[in-house]
Enzyme design. Structure first.
Site, mmCIF file in Angstrom:
data_model
loop_
_atom_site.group_PDB
_atom_site.id
_atom_site.type_symbol
_atom_site.label_atom_id
_atom_site.label_comp_id
_atom_site.label_asym_id
_atom_site.label_seq_id
_atom_site.Cartn_x
_atom_site.Cartn_y
_atom_site.Cartn_z
ATOM 1 N N HIS A 1 -12.388 -11.726 22.697
ATOM 2 C CA HIS A 1 -12.709 -13.025 23.286
ATOM 3 C C HIS A 1 -13.463 -13.897 22.272
ATOM 4 O O HIS A 1 -13.187 -15.097 22.136
ATOM 5 C CB HIS A 1 -13.576 -12.847 24.535
ATOM 6 C CG HIS A 1 -12.851 -12.304 25.719
ATOM 7 N ND1 HIS A 1 -11.878 -13.009 26.388
ATOM 8 C CD2 HIS A 1 -12.956 -11.113 26.368
ATOM 9 C CE1 HIS A 1 -11.417 -12.292 27.404
ATOM 10 N NE2 HIS A 1 -12.053 -11.122 27.403
ATOM 11 N N CYS B 1 -39.516 -9.561 33.366
ATOM 12 C CA CYS B 1 -39.023 -10.051 34.657
ATOM 13 C C CYS B 1 -39.366 -9.056 35.762
ATOM 14 O O CYS B 1 -39.800 -7.931 35.508
ATOM 15 C CB CYS B 1 -37.519 -10.312 34.600
ATOM 16 S SG CYS B 1 -36.492 -8.814 34.509
ATOM 17 N N THR C 1 -14.485 -7.717 24.483
ATOM 18 C CA THR C 1 -15.399 -8.844 24.302
ATOM 19 C C THR C 1 -15.291 -9.418 22.889
ATOM 20 O O THR C 1 -15.331 -10.634 22.693
ATOM 21 C CB THR C 1 -16.846 -8.398 24.579
ATOM 22 O OG1 THR C 1 -16.938 -7.957 25.929
ATOM 23 C CG2 THR C 1 -17.828 -9.530 24.354
#
Length: 206
Positions: free
Chosen positions: A43, A96, A40
């Site tokens: 990237h 959530c 990551t």
């Protein structure tokens, strides 16, 4: 402190001086001792299509890291100042439906250290206390830095029916694949087969 920052939506990273953020309620301040580089992070450095669609610079990069607790915020009882910790990179919202029903691992609003919020390619990081896993003080820093990806490998090997006495196929001999090979062997697999398209990765697997 010095930190490696994705300052602009373009390739590269910048080493710059930034302020150390004091820990707030439920947070800790960690003095970083080691960090590892994830795919990551590559990237993000390259600023490819994925990074451009996900990051909102500026952000301090790095999500696989370890260090010593330097200070704790209000309400924190563990870890304690002086503890050696590795950091889980997924920061959940606690509001959530998934979080409120005990499934925070699939939180709808998960933020990732070093991607969505400041991470560990710095001298210090301020993170939620619940994201810190206390290590034995004699665990080498270079090992403690990779416990987060190692956890992915352990979870993957144990997510199925069990590997004891079985043949296991590991598709992809990158860092986590290599860890999965070791976990499968240690867990009693009779044969572990690794595949990859990169010769140097196959050499690592051998």
């Amino acid at each position: 402190m010095k930190a490696l920052v994705k300052e602009t939506p373009a390739p590269g990273l910048t080493l710059r001086e930034v302020d150390v953020r004091e820990p707030g309620p439920g947070e800790i301040l960690v003095k970083i001792r080691a960090a590892s580089i994830c795919g990551t992070d590559l990237h993000i450095w390259r600023w490819d299509h994925w990074a451009a669609g996900r990051l909102r610079p500026p952000v301090i990069t790095g999500h696989e890291f370890t260090g010593v607790v330097e200070a704790v915020g209000p309400g924190v009882t563990t870890p304690r100042v002086g503890d050696h910790v590795s950091l889980e990179s997924h920061v959940v919202c606690h509001t959530c439906y998934q979080c409120r029903t005990g499934k925070g691992h699939i939180c709808q609003n998960t933020r990732i250290l070093g991607v969505d919020i400041d991470g560990g390619f710095a001298e210090y990081a301020t993170v939620p206390a619940e994201n810190a896993w206390v290590n034995p003080p004699d665990l080498p820093w270079e090992i403690a830095a990779v416990l987060e990806p190692f956890g992915n490998a352990v979870h993957t090997v144990y997510a199925g029916v069990g590997v004891e006495g079985r043949t296991v196929l590991v598709t992809g001999a990158g860092p986590i694949g290599l860890m999965a090979i070791a976990v499968a062997r240690a867990s009693g697999a009779t044969l572990v087969v690794a595949t990859d398209l990169q010769p140097y990765r196959l050499d690592f697997a051998r």
